[in-house]
Design a protein around this motif. Structure first.
Motif, PDB file in Angstrom:
ATOM      1  N   VAL A   1       0.690  -1.338   0.045  1.00 43.50           N
ATOM      2  CA  VAL A   1       0.078   0.158   0.348  1.00 43.50           C
ATOM      3  C   VAL A   1       0.858   1.415  -0.035  1.00 43.50           C
ATOM      4  O   VAL A   1       1.940   1.268   0.830  1.00 43.50           O
ATOM      5  CB  VAL A   1      -0.860  -0.019   1.403  1.00 43.50           C
ATOM      6  CG1 VAL A   1      -1.502   1.093   1.016  1.00 43.50           C
ATOM      7  CG2 VAL A   1      -1.558  -1.680   1.607  1.00 43.50           C
TER       8      VAL A   1
ATOM      9  N   TYR B   1       0.587   4.893   0.679  1.00 40.16           N
ATOM     10  CA  TYR B   1      -0.097   5.780   2.024  1.00 40.16           C
ATOM     11  C   TYR B   1       0.494   6.559   2.075  1.00 40.16           C
ATOM     12  O   TYR B   1       1.715   7.385   2.618  1.00 40.16           O
ATOM     13  CB  TYR B   1      -0.438   4.997   2.902  1.00 40.16           C
ATOM     14  CG  TYR B   1      -0.626   6.067   4.103  1.00 40.16           C
ATOM     15  CD1 TYR B   1      -2.331   5.860   3.921  1.00 40.16           C
ATOM     16  CD2 TYR B   1       0.289   5.911   5.054  1.00 40.16           C
ATOM     17  CE1 TYR B   1      -2.441   6.522   5.287  1.00 40.16           C
ATOM     18  CE2 TYR B   1      -0.423   7.397   6.164  1.00 40.16           C
ATOM     19  CZ  TYR B   1      -1.930   7.336   6.184  1.00 40.16           C
ATOM     20  OH  TYR B   1      -2.364   8.190   6.950  1.00 40.16           O
TER      21      TYR B   1
ATOM     22  N   TYR C   1      -5.418   5.472  11.117  1.00 43.09           N
ATOM     23  CA  TYR C   1      -3.975   5.645  10.932  1.00 43.09           C
ATOM     24  C   TYR C   1      -3.108   5.792  11.859  1.00 43.09           C
ATOM     25  O   TYR C   1      -2.447   5.950  11.428  1.00 43.09           O
ATOM     26  CB  TYR C   1      -4.175   6.029   9.437  1.00 43.09           C
ATOM     27  CG  TYR C   1      -4.423   5.717   8.189  1.00 43.09           C
ATOM     28  CD1 TYR C   1      -4.751   4.542   7.659  1.00 43.09           C
ATOM     29  CD2 TYR C   1      -5.774   6.566   7.769  1.00 43.09           C
ATOM     30  CE1 TYR C   1      -5.335   4.830   6.301  1.00 43.09           C
ATOM     31  CE2 TYR C   1      -6.582   6.684   6.901  1.00 43.09           C
ATOM     32  CZ  TYR C   1      -6.899   5.606   6.469  1.00 43.09           C
ATOM     33  OH  TYR C   1      -7.552   5.560   5.185  1.00 43.09           O
TER      34      TYR C   1
ATOM     35  N   ARG D   1      -4.085  -1.616  10.559  1.00 42.09           N
ATOM     36  CA  ARG D   1      -3.368  -1.699   8.660  1.00 42.09           C
ATOM     37  C   ARG D   1      -2.108  -2.851   8.031  1.00 42.09           C
ATOM     38  O   ARG D   1      -2.232  -3.470   7.619  1.00 42.09           O
ATOM     39  CB  ARG D   1      -4.348  -0.759   8.627  1.00 42.09           C
ATOM     40  CG  ARG D   1      -4.841   0.073   8.253  1.00 42.09           C
ATOM     41  CD  ARG D   1      -5.374   1.086   7.269  1.00 42.09           C
ATOM     42  NE  ARG D   1      -6.888   1.549   8.424  1.00 42.09           N
ATOM     43  CZ  ARG D   1      -7.858   1.947   7.074  1.00 42.09           C
ATOM     44  NH1 ARG D   1      -7.565   1.891   5.395  1.00 42.09           N
ATOM     45  NH2 ARG D   1      -8.635   2.604   6.968  1.00 42.09           N
TER      46      ARG D   1
ATOM     47  N   TRP E   1       3.117  -1.177   4.552  1.00 41.97           N
ATOM     48  CA  TRP E   1       3.267   0.077   4.164  1.00 41.97           C
ATOM     49  C   TRP E   1       4.388   0.938   3.794  1.00 41.97           C
ATOM     50  O   TRP E   1       5.529   1.076   3.895  1.00 41.97           O
ATOM     51  CB  TRP E   1       2.909   1.166   5.053  1.00 41.97           C
ATOM     52  CG  TRP E   1       3.124   2.775   5.164  1.00 41.97           C
ATOM     53  CD1 TRP E   1       2.770   3.908   3.753  1.00 41.97           C
ATOM     54  CD2 TRP E   1       3.466   4.049   6.597  1.00 41.97           C
ATOM     55  NE1 TRP E   1       3.065   4.888   4.397  1.00 41.97           N
ATOM     56  CE2 TRP E   1       3.583   5.465   6.210  1.00 41.97           C
ATOM     57  CE3 TRP E   1       3.861   3.506   7.369  1.00 41.97           C
ATOM     58  CZ2 TRP E   1       3.327   6.284   6.751  1.00 41.97           C
ATOM     59  CZ3 TRP E   1       4.125   4.907   8.582  1.00 41.97           C
ATOM     60  CH2 TRP E   1       3.866   5.906   7.970  1.00 41.97           C
TER      61      TRP E   1
ATOM     62  N   GLN F   1      -2.973  -1.126  -3.335  1.00 43.56           N
ATOM     63  CA  GLN F   1      -3.604   0.254  -3.493  1.00 43.56           C
ATOM     64  C   GLN F   1      -2.603   1.239  -2.909  1.00 43.56           C
ATOM     65  O   GLN F   1      -1.576   1.293  -2.662  1.00 43.56           O
ATOM     66  CB  GLN F   1      -4.334  -0.553  -2.454  1.00 43.56           C
ATOM     67  CG  GLN F   1      -4.947   0.571  -1.301  1.00 43.56           C
ATOM     68  CD  GLN F   1      -5.950  -0.209  -0.212  1.00 43.56           C
ATOM     69  OE1 GLN F   1      -5.427   0.163   0.812  1.00 43.56           O
ATOM     70  NE2 GLN F   1      -7.132  -0.828  -0.513  1.00 43.56           N
TER      71      GLN F   1
ATOM     72  N   ILE G   1      -3.176   5.117  -0.475  1.00 44.88           N
ATOM     73  CA  ILE G   1      -4.263   5.718   0.106  1.00 44.88           C
ATOM     74  C   ILE G   1      -3.875   7.314   0.065  1.00 44.88           C
ATOM     75  O   ILE G   1      -2.655   7.642   0.541  1.00 44.88           O
ATOM     76  CB  ILE G   1      -3.903   5.160   1.528  1.00 44.88           C
ATOM     77  CG1 ILE G   1      -4.647   3.791   1.456  1.00 44.88           C
ATOM     78  CG2 ILE G   1      -4.862   6.260   2.576  1.00 44.88           C
ATOM     79  CD1 ILE G   1      -4.790   3.007   3.034  1.00 44.88           C
TER      80      ILE G   1
ATOM     81  N   HIS H   1     -13.493   6.634   0.420  1.00 49.91           N
ATOM     82  CA  HIS H   1     -12.771   8.555   0.279  1.00 49.91           C
ATOM     83  C   HIS H   1     -14.382   8.717   1.882  1.00 49.91           C
ATOM     84  O   HIS H   1     -15.023   8.637   1.796  1.00 49.91           O
ATOM     85  CB  HIS H   1     -13.286   9.419  -0.281  1.00 49.91           C
ATOM     86  CG  HIS H   1     -15.366   9.614  -1.222  1.00 49.91           C
ATOM     87  ND1 HIS H   1     -15.661   7.813  -1.405  1.00 49.91           N
ATOM     88  CD2 HIS H   1     -15.696  10.612  -0.487  1.00 49.91           C
ATOM     89  CE1 HIS H   1     -16.733   8.429  -1.185  1.00 49.91           C
ATOM     90  NE2 HIS H   1     -16.263  10.046  -1.573  1.00 49.91           N
TER      91      HIS H   1
ATOM     92  N   THR I   1      -8.862   6.226  -1.239  1.00 53.20           N
ATOM     93  CA  THR I   1      -8.564   4.644  -1.088  1.00 53.20           C
ATOM     94  C   THR I   1      -8.964   3.992  -2.259  1.00 53.20           C
ATOM     95  O   THR I   1      -9.638   4.107  -2.866  1.00 53.20           O
ATOM     96  CB  THR I   1      -8.637   3.982  -0.308  1.00 53.20           C
ATOM     97  OG1 THR I   1      -8.046   4.149   1.212  1.00 53.20           O
ATOM     98  CG2 THR I   1      -8.433   2.641  -0.044  1.00 53.20           C
ATOM     99  N   TYR I   2      -7.853   3.678  -3.368  1.00 54.83           N
ATOM    100  CA  TYR I   2      -7.839   3.127  -4.337  1.00 54.83           C
ATOM    101  C   TYR I   2      -7.269   1.395  -4.443  1.00 54.83           C
ATOM    102  O   TYR I   2      -6.198   1.295  -4.279  1.00 54.83           O
ATOM    103  CB  TYR I   2      -6.941   3.614  -5.727  1.00 54.83           C
ATOM    104  CG  TYR I   2      -7.591   5.134  -5.978  1.00 54.83           C
ATOM    105  CD1 TYR I   2      -8.822   5.559  -7.098  1.00 54.83           C
ATOM    106  CD2 TYR I   2      -7.547   6.612  -5.188  1.00 54.83           C
ATOM    107  CE1 TYR I   2      -8.866   6.664  -7.350  1.00 54.83           C
ATOM    108  CE2 TYR I   2      -7.624   7.574  -5.543  1.00 54.83           C
ATOM    109  CZ  TYR I   2      -8.892   7.675  -6.271  1.00 54.83           C
ATOM    110  OH  TYR I   2      -9.876   8.930  -7.051  1.00 54.83           O
ATOM    111  N   ASP I   3      -8.129   1.047  -5.806  1.00 60.41           N
ATOM    112  CA  ASP I   3      -7.865  -0.846  -5.646  1.00 60.41           C
ATOM    113  C   ASP I   3      -7.149  -0.687  -6.798  1.00 60.41           C
ATOM    114  O   ASP I   3      -7.764  -0.114  -7.822  1.00 60.41           O
ATOM    115  CB  ASP I   3      -8.638  -1.813  -5.067  1.00 60.41           C
ATOM    116  CG  ASP I   3      -8.252  -1.772  -3.518  1.00 60.41           C
ATOM    117  OD1 ASP I   3      -8.183  -1.578  -2.849  1.00 60.41           O
ATOM    118  OD2 ASP I   3      -9.508  -2.755  -3.502  1.00 60.41           O
TER     119      ASP I   3
END
Length: 197
Positions: free
Chosen positions: A5, A7, A45, A65, A131, A148, A150, A181, A192-194
């Motif tokens: 991810v 982020y 988070y 997470r 992360w 992903q 974020i 979102h 947040t996108y996958d």
């Protein structure tokens, strides 16, 4: 399988830091940190806050997470300049560098090999998500492995700086599915996108 991810906070015009790569939230920084933004970070988070901030806010325990973070040398050196050899002692902390010969902290793992191979190996093991903290060069190197995004979108433009995927990113269009979102009153948006299949 664990997700890799990215982020990261970015400006509306797609930059994660100014041209000098310095911490935009540090002393003399230009990045706004409104109260509702900070409250959202603490609530959603908490493991992404550095150790001193977690202590100040009374945050302890494992994160919800992430249990592992990947960081580039330039980003790591921002913490070193602030006197933190391990800004995230509550996470497994890997720093990618081909020039550092010895870790300044026994808990920080130096990795001089290919970040893609390392990320793939980490994703094979059980655990929470991984992360990618930055910087942009590391995220660019891991572009094809990121599952992903974020994005903490600040209501801010800066004109130029370090792009989301670094200055050396290759042209490789990819689509992402928006899965959640949050819009804050201060104007910041958490997206947040996958990765699309």
């Amino acid at each position: 399988m664990r997700k890799l991810v990215y982020y990261i906070a970015t400006t509306v015009d797609g930059f994660i830091a100014g041209p000098d790569g310095a911490d935009p939230t540090g002393p003399g920084g230009f990045w706004p940190i409104p109260e509702d933004y900070l409250r959202h970070l603490i609530a959603e988070y908490p493991e992404t806050l550095p150790g001193p901030a977690r202590q100040a806010f009374g945050i302890d325990g494992e994160g919800a997470r992430f249990d592992t973070m990947l960081e580039g040398r330039h980003t790591y050196e921002i913490g070193l300049k602030a006197g933190l050899t391990d800004a995230y002692p509550h996470l497994r902390h890997l720093v990618f560098s081909r020039t550092m010969r010895e870790s300044p902290d026994p808990a920080v793992e130096l990795v001089s090999t290919d970040p893609v191979a390392t990320a793939r190996e980490l994703k094979r093991h059980d655990g929470k998500d991984i992360w990618v903290i930055g910087g942009g060069a590391l995220a660019g190197a891991l572009y094809d492995e990121i599952d992903q995004l974020i994005v903490k979108l600040a209501p801010l433009t800066i004109g130029t700086g370090i792009p989301l995927f670094g200055r050396e990113a290759v042209f490789a269009p990819r689509t992402w599915n928006l899965v959640s979102h949050t819009v804050l009153d201060s104007g910041a948006i958490f997206l947040t996108y996958d990765r699309s299949a």
